[in-house]
Design a protein around this motif. Structure first.
Motif, PDB file in Angstrom:
ATOM      1  N   LEU A 241       5.780   0.367 -15.218  1.00  0.00           N
ATOM      2  CA  LEU A 241       5.545  -1.055 -15.461  1.00  0.00           C
ATOM      3  C   LEU A 241       5.133  -1.760 -14.169  1.00  0.00           C
ATOM      4  O   LEU A 241       4.175  -2.538 -14.135  1.00  0.00           O
ATOM      5  N   ALA A 243       3.788  -0.354 -11.595  1.00  0.00           N
ATOM      6  CA  ALA A 243       2.470   0.138 -11.216  1.00  0.00           C
ATOM      7  C   ALA A 243       1.387  -0.559 -12.027  1.00  0.00           C
ATOM      8  O   ALA A 243       0.346  -0.971 -11.505  1.00  0.00           O
ATOM      9  N   ALA A 244       1.655  -0.717 -13.335  1.00  0.00           N
ATOM     10  CA  ALA A 244       0.648  -1.319 -14.205  1.00  0.00           C
ATOM     11  C   ALA A 244       0.393  -2.762 -13.802  1.00  0.00           C
ATOM     12  O   ALA A 244      -0.734  -3.242 -13.837  1.00  0.00           O
ATOM     13  N   LEU A 245       1.465  -3.469 -13.410  1.00  0.00           N
ATOM     14  CA  LEU A 245       1.310  -4.887 -13.141  1.00  0.00           C
ATOM     15  C   LEU A 245       0.974  -5.193 -11.694  1.00  0.00           C
ATOM     16  O   LEU A 245       0.387  -6.225 -11.399  1.00  0.00           O
ATOM     17  N   SER A 247       0.144  -2.604  -8.832  1.00  0.00           N
ATOM     18  CA  SER A 247      -0.671  -1.814  -7.911  1.00  0.00           C
ATOM     19  C   SER A 247      -2.138  -2.101  -8.173  1.00  0.00           C
ATOM     20  O   SER A 247      -2.510  -2.574  -9.247  1.00  0.00           O
ATOM     21  N   ARG A 248      -2.992  -1.849  -7.182  1.00  0.00           N
ATOM     22  CA  ARG A 248      -4.388  -2.249  -7.274  1.00  0.00           C
ATOM     23  C   ARG A 248      -5.279  -1.173  -7.859  1.00  0.00           C
ATOM     24  O   ARG A 248      -6.010  -1.366  -8.799  1.00  0.00           O
ATOM     25  N   GLU A 249      -5.237   0.007  -7.245  1.00  0.00           N
ATOM     26  CA  GLU A 249      -6.241   1.007  -7.599  1.00  0.00           C
ATOM     27  C   GLU A 249      -5.748   1.878  -8.746  1.00  0.00           C
ATOM     28  O   GLU A 249      -4.568   2.048  -8.954  1.00  0.00           O
ATOM     29  N   VAL A 250      -6.688   2.405  -9.514  1.00  0.00           N
ATOM     30  CA  VAL A 250      -6.403   3.558 -10.338  1.00  0.00           C
ATOM     31  C   VAL A 250      -7.488   4.546  -9.995  1.00  0.00           C
ATOM     32  O   VAL A 250      -8.650   4.311 -10.302  1.00  0.00           O
TER      33      VAL A 250
END
Ligand code: HEM
Ligand code: FES
Lengths: 261, 228
Positions: A241, A243-245, A247-250
């Protein structure tokens, strides 16, 4: 002791399989479950039949190779015990025992009780590691880690990757496995730089491999031979959650490299 | 945005949506229950409350929001359930569950019960299709006589019984749902496991008793048309 074993027999991944019954006599209560299969296989070879294929390696509960659903429970009736460490004194003489492979789309049967678990390896390749420069070993206490964090990381690192969590889950989800990997590194300073990316990459890899999702039945925890608790899955959800909200990069994960056959 | 869509399409992301929408529905259930309980204060209270809701400037906002949340909860659940079924194409010939609960096993079923009850409930008291004869009443202040509608409706044993039964089954959905909500949102720590477990029982028992009390007290005659 004498047993009737009802064993899944399947020639290869293309042929349909079925349950076949065998009688085994002369079993000692000190034998492990795998030794009973050894005994049965010797009898089968003498009779000129194909022995039953099953996975095993260390036979001391640490490698995670043994993978049998015994009487409807992955690794059998004894809690926190791998099938190789399960002794026949836990059964009653004359009992009928069913033996099946792990069943999951992500674990195709190779033969009899042997399934292909490389899907778990590919999940690890997608991010279940820390990127550190190799070199000489760092000083033991250069990086302080609290006892609490070390214990938690160790509890998660006890996962032997056997896949019993997948086998037990009604959704064939690998959530407990993924959660253990995420929690293990998240507890340690070395795991922080890739922490949020790791949660994303492992979850995406799990989905890609065709494992199901968690619906909080907690069957995985009940069969895990290392007693890994589902609180790690809550940890995974929390990191995901975040990370989804936040963090910037995927990044797109490079395709997994197949191990040499 | 694309990134969010991608991450909330994973199995964990889907679960988070189910948990968040489920939590919102839970809050609605609590509010709806408290509002409905004005029936115990007599016709004036309930009719006044209903008229206030109808006239509220944000009523359509909440109606659309509620429908959207509900639809999202159901659609995402359907997607998850499909993926989960696909993940185990061959079933075990023998499988013994170790600690899976009754409520967790039948979430889809109890959810479908909730959905059919909701349809029935809307047709009954919102659109007035099921008992049209009680729908058109007005009270002395020319307000929609919700009180008379509810009280005459629940005089019918079939109607009262089906409400009570449905609420009990909704309770089964909520026992697993409310406990799951915490796990899915990542709230699981040994120091408050017990708090969550008993808190959920308390909450769900409160919701079930609160809702069931309305048809039960009306049917038993404790709450009557004259009020009180
Ligand atoms: C008033 C209506 C409803 C409320 C308050 C509600 C509440 C919840 C909550 C709180 C959860 C737990 C989320 C989580 O796992 O973290 C949940 C899960 C679930 N809901 Fe509902 N729900 C409602 C209606 C429905 C309906 C109509 C369906 C119809 C299909 C449904 C199907 C499910 C299923 C299958 C799950 C389980 C998902 C899982 O275990 O992963 N729900 N619900
Ligand atoms: S054979 Fe190594 S864990 Fe069982």
């Amino acid at each position: 002791m004498k047993f009737t074993l009802c064993v899944w027999r399947q020639l290869n991944s293309d042929e349909p399989g079925s349950m076949v019954s065998y009688e085994v006599d002369g079993v000692s209560e000190d034998m492990s479950f795998l030794e009973v299969l050894d005994l049965l296989n010797e009898n089968l070879v003498v009779r000129g039949e194909e022995p039953i294929a099953f996975d095993h390696d260390c036979r001391e509960g640490i490698c995670g190779m043994c993978a049998l659903v015994i009487n409807g429970v992955p690794h059998g009736p004894e809690p926190v015990t791998t099938a190789c460490q399960l002794h026949m004194r836990k059964f009653t003489d004359g009992q009928t025992i069913t033996v099946e492979p792990w069943r999951a789309a992500a674990f195709p049967v190779i033969r009899d009780l042997v399934v292909d678990r490389r899907s778990l390896d590919r999940v690890i390749q997608a991010g279940g590691f820390v990127s550190v420069n190799t070199g000489s070993a760092p000083d033991a206490n250069a990086l302080p880690i609290s006892k609490d964090a070390a214990d938690r990381a160790f509890e998660a690192a006890a996962c032997i990757g056997c896949g019993a969590c997948v086998a037990a889950c009604p959704n064939a989800s690998a959530s407990l496995f993924v959660a253990a990997k995420v929690a293990q590194f998240a507890a340690l300073p070395q795991g922080q730089p890739e922490r949020l990316q790791r949660a994303i990459h492992l979850v995406e890899a799990m989905d890609r491999e065709g494992f199901g999702g968690c619906t909080n039945h907690y069957e995985c925890e009940a069969v895990c031979p290392k007693g890994i608790p589902v609180s790690f899955i809550a940890h995974l959800n929390r990191d995901f959650l975040k990370a989804a909200l936040m963090s910037r990069e995927v990044r797109d994960v490079p395709p997994a490299v197949e191990a040499e056959e | 945005m694309i990134r969010l869509v991608r991450l909330f399409s994973t199995s964990v992301g889907d679960k988070l949506i189910v948990a968040l929408t489920g939590g919102a529905l839970l809050v609605f259930l609590l509010g709806h229950m408290l509002g409905n309980m004005t029936v115990f204060q007599g016709p004036d209270s309930l009719n006044g409350y209903a008229a206030w809701l109808q006239g509220h400037p944000l009523v359509w906002f909440f109606r659309f929001g509620l429908v959207a949340v509900f639809v999202a909860h159901v659609l995402v659940t359907v997607r998850l359930t499909k993926a989960n079924r696909r993940a185990r194409p061959v079933r075990y010939s023998r499988r013994v569950a170790r600690q899976m609960s009754f409520t967790s096993r039948y979430m889809v079923l109890s959810g479908l019960v909730v959905m059919s009850f909701l349809a029935f409930h809307l047709l009954h008291l919102t659109f007035g299709v099921i008992q049209p004869e009680i729908y058109q009443l007005e009270d002395s202040q020319q307000r929609h006589d919700v009180y008379a509608m509810v009280v005459s409706g629940f005089r019918n044993p079939w109607i009262a019984g089906s409400y009570v039964l449905s609420i009990l089954l909704l309770g089964l959905h909520l026992i697993h749902g409310a406990a799951s909500l915490f796990q899915t949102l990542g709230i699981n720590h040994e120091s408050y496991t017990v708090l969550i477990r008993y808190g959920v029982y308390l909450l769900v028992t409160g919701i079930v008793l609160g809702y069931c009390s309305i048809p039960l007290l009306i049917f038993s005659g404790t709450v009557s048309l004259e009020g009180g």
